[in-house]
Write an enzyme that holds these catalytic residues in place. Sequence first.
Site, PDB file in Angstrom:
ATOM      1  N   CYS A   1       3.173   3.974 -11.272  1.00  0.00           N
ATOM      2  CA  CYS A   1       3.084   3.951 -12.733  1.00  0.00           C
ATOM      3  C   CYS A   1       2.724   5.345 -13.263  1.00  0.00           C
ATOM      4  CB  CYS A   1       2.096   2.881 -13.179  1.00  0.00           C
ATOM      5  SG  CYS A   1       2.324   2.345 -14.896  1.00  0.00           S
TER       6      CYS A   1
ATOM      7  N   HIS B   1       3.669  -2.500 -10.141  1.00  0.00           N
ATOM      8  CA  HIS B   1       2.331  -2.797  -9.626  1.00  0.00           C
ATOM      9  C   HIS B   1       2.381  -4.090  -8.811  1.00  0.00           C
ATOM     10  CE1 HIS B   1       0.023   0.145 -11.974  1.00  0.00           C
ATOM     11  NE2 HIS B   1       0.798  -0.147 -13.004  1.00  0.00           N
TER      12      HIS B   1
END
Length: 482
Positions: free
Chosen positions: A331, A428
């Site tokens: 991310c 994630h």
Amino acid sequence: MSKSLMIQGTGSNVGKSMLVAGLCRAAVRRGLSVAPFKPQNMSNNAAVTTDGGEIGRAQALQAKACGLAPHTDMNPVLLKPETDVGSQVVVQGKRVATVKARDYAAMKPTLMASVLDSFNRLKSQYDLVLVEGAGSPAEVNLRPGDIANMGFARAADVPVILAGDIDRGGVIAQVVGTQAVIDVDDAAMIAGFIINRFRGDPRLFDDGYAMIEQHTGWRGFGVVPWFSDAWKLPAEDALDIATPVRSEGLHIVCLKLSRIANFDDLDPLAQEPGVRLTMLHEGQALPADTDVVIIPGSKSTRGDLAFLRAQGWDEDVRAHYRRGGHVLGICGGFQMLGHFVDDPDGIEGAAGRTDGLGLLDVETVMTGDKRLSTVAAVHAPSGQRFDGYEIHIGRSEGPDRARPFAQVAGQDEGAINADGRVSGSYLHGMFADDGFRRAWLAGLNVTASQGSYSATVEATLDCLADHLEAHLDVSALLACAR
């Protein structure tokens, strides 16, 4: 008729989240339908919900303890710190503003309606709602407009159990002092207390326990010894990530950024016996024997790039790569690996552009739209299918995107450099998927355990409930709910 009960603490990080999770599982095992609730949470470790929003990771764990999927009603106000003085405000799963701390005090009273709306919706669906407070009711300077502790308890007429942390020391003063400073009508909401995190023989505290009952007039529901398996549960605070002491194994080092976010990616790796996980803190140099560097998510990518450089980690990571090491950016960490991060509209702070580490041939531009979704993906290098989630702003493009990290719904996701040693992804939760974790570790010549991370969490929640049943009068405590 639905009932509710609230666990408040004598301070932050006294174990409220763990107590609520264990009580949720204990109540479910009594045949009740149970839901967790936290009016206001402050955390950058969020979970994506089934209704397309986000809540604190602790409430997602509590939902799991109840056998439920996470829902935005379980944490209607989530504060996500972006700087030392300002936070993003998420209401019922959606970002509504970014405010400075002093401005949030004026905003709080306007949020009570949303808090009560979510709470009442849960009460209409479940037999019992177990509520977690935030911080401490003893912070009486925050009492005006409070939605997190006694302000909520009074508004929703929810009885309170006060938890103190004996491991910090001074627990008698914690509990008695709380009664001494709070409003008398607030104190009347407290039905009793719990002493948490005792190390050693709890009988040694019998006199202190009696003193608290005598001084407060509150009933004690028990002394909870330290729960040694707590490290097997997902951590909400990066400081709580347990890293078992190991002298060998694949050495994975994660940079603990100042605004680290969604670091639940690390919990499953910490439990792998063939992995040595190190959380690298401010002021520490990257160990020479590092095999893999993970740059995690961040709530302020450009701000954490500056933090990273201030530690000298930019040079450490580049040197690690030159020595043949591997780097994974997740991310915000993915964004940092590119040539630059551009935020022309000042979405994460002051508008501007910050140079990245230049280890991936990509460039990132921050955009106003936020992506929140669960995904089914295929890891491009191994072909392994896995489940994960996205929670980010910004788009990353460039030549290295031609070598994607994964495929999501037929679309390329992430990037890998030409020699395959630097990877970046917006996904994630990938390491919680047992198949992916094994495939990723196999690519680094490590044999993963054959255990199931999800099954470990479930078993640990059962052990936590057993632990509370053994040391608390859980039946009497739950009987306080109304």
